[in-house]
Design an enzyme around this catalytic site. Structure first.
Site, mmCIF file in Angstrom:
data_model
loop_
_atom_site.group_PDB
_atom_site.id
_atom_site.type_symbol
_atom_site.label_atom_id
_atom_site.label_comp_id
_atom_site.label_asym_id
_atom_site.label_seq_id
_atom_site.Cartn_x
_atom_site.Cartn_y
_atom_site.Cartn_z
ATOM 1 N N CYS A 48 0.830 -1.198 0.000
ATOM 2 C CA CYS A 48 0.000 0.000 0.000
ATOM 3 C C CYS A 48 0.865 1.249 0.000
ATOM 4 O O CYS A 48 2.083 1.178 -0.091
ATOM 5 C CB CYS A 48 -0.920 0.006 1.217
ATOM 6 S SG CYS A 48 0.009 0.099 2.746
ATOM 7 N N CYS A 51 3.640 1.547 2.492
ATOM 8 C CA CYS A 51 4.828 0.775 2.139
ATOM 9 C C CYS A 51 5.728 1.591 1.213
ATOM 10 O O CYS A 51 6.939 1.627 1.375
ATOM 11 C CB CYS A 51 4.442 -0.518 1.426
ATOM 12 S SG CYS A 51 3.293 -1.533 2.338
ATOM 13 N N ASP A 454 13.739 -30.471 -2.988
ATOM 14 C CA ASP A 454 15.042 -30.423 -2.356
ATOM 15 C C ASP A 454 14.799 -30.200 -0.859
ATOM 16 O O ASP A 454 13.730 -29.749 -0.462
ATOM 17 C CB ASP A 454 15.837 -29.266 -2.969
ATOM 18 C CG ASP A 454 17.146 -29.053 -2.270
ATOM 19 O OD1 ASP A 454 17.829 -30.051 -2.007
ATOM 20 O OD2 ASP A 454 17.487 -27.894 -1.993
#
EC number: 7.2.2.-
Lengths: 757, 55
Positions: A48, A51, A454
């Site tokens: 947002c 951020c 893995d």
């Protein structure tokens, strides 16, 4: 707001564990000239406006940063930085730390990986131009259909011709080139009927216009081009990009090494000129140039290239070392046992070049459809022409009807059927934190029946992580970090990451390989390392899981580390089981460790102590038994098998080579990305088949109308547009099911790790 | 018929205007970050004045 407020302590550790080496960041950055470089980092947790402001603010506070801009659509931040500030060489790792401190994960993405290319720009331009032409011609055509009188109709036809001509040449060149290429090599592809229909309809319309005819197909030919170009552009976005995995691997082998001659003199030689029997010196922080045996010295060796394990092994006199492994702590003198071309890294490169398994043999759905479609269309148009010649004998009318058949059957909906679904599916995957390299990968993923995983770095996080940070006073942690700055040992790195930015401690520093770091300061002797080394007594656990900080042999703090399983591993394995997919583990690690993890996850089929070559063999054996396997792996040792597998996936924390070799990269931590990607791909495959059915259904209705000669330009325009729209809307259903299906798998992905405080 | 003489050029040039506007928007990076742009409009910049800077 709340989505961004994450617990810094947790996220710092996460951001740190993913941080690539400073050297890798330098190599991946783009030189802008004038002492400026640009780096692209992916920030999958940015959601947002807050951020944006937080990340950009954190970066702009740094003097090295010239510009920083977050792109929320691609979840990336682009940083332009100065190579030098005040005479000090910039360390790009600081940017990663700055972002990590604010609570965001970061991953490096090398430029070529997702960069917009020239062809895409040209295609978008062509779409714009053909769109402009199509709307204007349609405007004129509607007037004609509404009953313009003869003179006006001719005028409108002429104007249409003037617009359509340049538009066809400019926007149609992609199809002409491709069709010409196919014909020249004696093949036919989807572009041949397209090129034929477009140019024939234009030619016929021009002929009609000159002869004051009633029907002209200018609108059909340009609209056709417009729709097809949209499909082509979307398809291009989903094409695989050139993989640079092998060149990335070659970077791991050093260019040269210091050779010690028998008389004691030293010489720096290129790696190709090192012969078996030469004595080499490998300093701490250097990679081992060729396979060899240790003559003298002790050190910790990062052998993740070989077995994917992050915990370093202690090597001492007499041990063998492989090319490409990283010497972490002490200088080593080696005797070369193989030349560079016979060394370990060369072997992996060879394996990767050889491994082009299912990927190369796979033919994309659209290509398979085109192989049957275009000959059928040509035959149909030809038969129509012949048929009308036999019935009426009028060349002009027969030609008009044949062109109408070509236009009606032109694979408009077919050209959109696959790419629209794949673009929507890729968007859905991206929202769930999974990046797709190309569209064929999604088609292949929908087919798989086995998943081979893995262990380290895939089923587990793969890096030691400080688990008892809350028990340690911040002051002690800062001291430990100040000491740890001097070491490259993963434990030391984990401490640094937990403490945030630390300034190195002043004093007489010594790193004792295989033990720890010792710093003589005015306060006394600080030691950070194994219990034995720091306080002189053996602890309950092995060295790997704890580190002790001591002052004059008095214990100040005990740091405990664990390699945690990736979040949601068990649920994901169960989800795979529900999807009817078998799971297995391929690991380079020791058998007991793998067995323990396998039983805790409920996986019965596991292989341990596999070399990269053996991993490829296991995968090939599965393929021979008729299974289509998805391989999920992260290490350099997984790179060959990632390439050999039918389809492959890697976490964003994977080694650069692993990321490049994989078809999918998942950015969030939980393993639920794997079943999520499989479900989405299967759903996409279903929609693609539905779209094909719709497109074929349309043809079944429209073709008889065209063959009977009832397809006027108006009918063609309506039929083509509606069939394309139906296909597009059907594809968009995938997007809607995202909202509905969020509770199921992707929910855990969306805000992974972003702990609300 | 007479009205067509100016109406058609008007229609075409309006369409052309749209095309040029689209190409300009594409070239100046207006479509680079559709999600971010809607958030940036709420960002008051806090005196930095850099938020509007494009790369």
């Amino acid at each position: 707001m709340s989505c961004c407020a994450s617990s810094a302590a947790i996220m710092v550790a996460e951001g740190g564990q993913a941080s690539p080496a400073s050297e890798e960041l330098w190599l991946a950055s783009r030189d802008l000239g004038g002492g400026l470089r640009q780096t692209e980092l992916s920030v999958p947790n940015a959601y947002c406006g807050t951020c944006i402001a937080t990340i950009e603010g954190a970066l702009r506070a740094k003097p090295e940063v010239e510009r920083a801009r977050v792109n929320l659509s691609s979840r990336r931040v682009s940083i332009v930085w100065k190579e030098e500030v005040g005479g000090r060489r910039t360390n790009p790792c600081d940017f990663l730390h700055a972002i990590a401190e604010r609570g965001y994960q970061t991953h490096l993405f090398s430029p070529g990986e997702e960069e917009g290319d020239d062809l895409l720009k040209q295609l978008i331009l062509a779409v714009a131009v053909s769109g402009f032409a199509a709307t204007n011609i349609m405007l004129l055509s509607v007037s004609v259909w509404s009953g313009a009188d003869a003179a006006t109709r001719d005028l409108f036809h002429w104007i249409s011709a003037l617009i359509a001509g340049p538009a066809l040449i400019y926007a149609g060149r992609f199809f002409y080139k491709s069709a010409w290429n196919a014909i020249r090599h004696g093949r036919t592809n989807m572009d041949v009927p397209i090129a034929l229909a477009v140019s024939l309809s234009y030619g016929m319309s021009l002929h009609e216009t000159i002869g004051h005819g009633e029907h002209a197909w200018f609108d059909a030919s340009v609209t056709l081009l417009f729709f097809l170009l949209i499909g082509r552009t979307l398809d291009h976005m989903m094409r695989g990009r050139a993989r640079t995995a092998i060149s990335g691997l070659a970077r791991l082998s050093p260019r040269g090494a210091t050779v010690v001659h028998p008389d004691g003199s030293r010489e720096y030689r290129a790696v190709d000129e090192i012969n078996p029997g030469d004595r080499l010196i490998v300093a701490a922080g250097e990679r081992v140039p060729v396979d060899g045996r240790v003559l003298s010295g002790t050190s910790d060796l990062d052998r993740s290239v070989v077995n994917g394990e992050s915990s370093p092994t202690v090597v001492t006199t007499g041990d063998t070392v492989q090319a490409g492994t990283l010497n972490l702590t002490g200088p080593l003198t080696l005797e070369a046992t193989a030349a560079a071309r016979d060394s370990f890294i060369a072997e992996i490169i060879g394996l990767m070049e050889a491994a082009e398994g299912g990927r190369a043999r796979y033919r994309r759905i659209a290509d398979r459809a085109a192989r049957y479609y275009s000959p059928a269309v040509h035959l149909l148009a030809l038969l129509t022409f012949v048929g009308w010649m036999l019935v009426e004998g009028d060349v002009r009318h027969a030609m008009l009807v044949a062109v109408a058949v070509l236009i009606i059957t032109c694979p408009c909906a077919l050209g959109l059927a696959v790419p629209v679904v794949q673009v929507v599916a890729a968007g859905r995957l991206f929202q769930g934190g999974v990046m797709v390299k190309d569209g064929s990968a999604m088609e292949r993923l929908a087919e798989i029946d086995t998943v081979l995983l893995d262990k380290t770095g895939t089923l587990t996080i793969g890096k030691p992580r400080l688990v008892n940070a809350h028990e340690i006073s911040p002051g002690r942690l800062a001291t430990a970090a100040a000491i740890a700055v001097h070491s490259r040992h993963p434990i030391a790195v984990a401490i640094q990451n937990s403490a945030g930015a630390a300034s190195p401690i002043a004093g007489d520093i010594r790193e004792i390989p295989g033990a720890g770091i010792e710093v003589k300061t005015e306060d006394g002797v600080y030691r950070l390392g194994s219990r034995d080394f720091a306080v002189g007594g053996s602890g309950p656990d092995g060295r790997q899981s704890e580190a002790i900080l001591s002052l004059d042999f008095r214990e100040l703090a005990c740091f405990r580390f664990e390699d945690q399983p990736r979040p949601a591993s068990r649920e994901s394995i169960e989800a795979l089981g529900r999807l009817g997919i078998a799971t297995g583990i391929l690991s380079g690690d020791r058998a007991p460790v793998v067995a323990a993890l396998a039983s805790s996850l409920g996986i019965s089929n596991w292989y341990a102590e596999l070399s990269p070559r053996e991993k490829v063999q296991v995968c090939a054996a599965a393929a021979e038994a008729g299974h289509k396997a998805l391989v999920v792996g992260d290490g350099i040792n997984d790179a060959p098998v990632l390439r050999a597998a039918h389809v492959s996936m890697a976490p964003a924390t994977a080694a650069d080579v692993g990321r490049q070799a994989a078809d999918f990269v998942f950015m969030h931590e939980p393993l639920s990305a794997v079943p999520f990607a499989i479900e989405t791909s299967r759903h996409a495959g279903q929609l693609i088949r539905q779209n094909f059915a719709l497109a074929i259904g349309y043809n079944v209705i429209a073709v008889p109308i065209a063959i009977l000669g009832y397809a006027t330009p108006l009918v063609a325009a309506v039929a083509m547009s509606s069939s394309s729209l139906v296909v597009v809307f059907n594809a968009l259903r995938l997007k809607r099911s995202l909202a509905a299906g969020r509770g199921a798998t992707p929910g855990t992905l969306i805000h992974s790790g972003a702990v609300t405080s | 018929m007479n009205t067509l003489i100016y109406l058609i050029p008007v229609a075409l040039s309006l369409g052309g205007l749209g095309l040029v506007a689209f190409l300009w928007a594409l070239k100046s990076g207006q479509y680079e970050d559709l999600d971010g742009a809607s958030w940036r409009i709420l960002d008051d910049g806090d005196g930095e004045g850099e938020s509007s800077q494009t790369l």
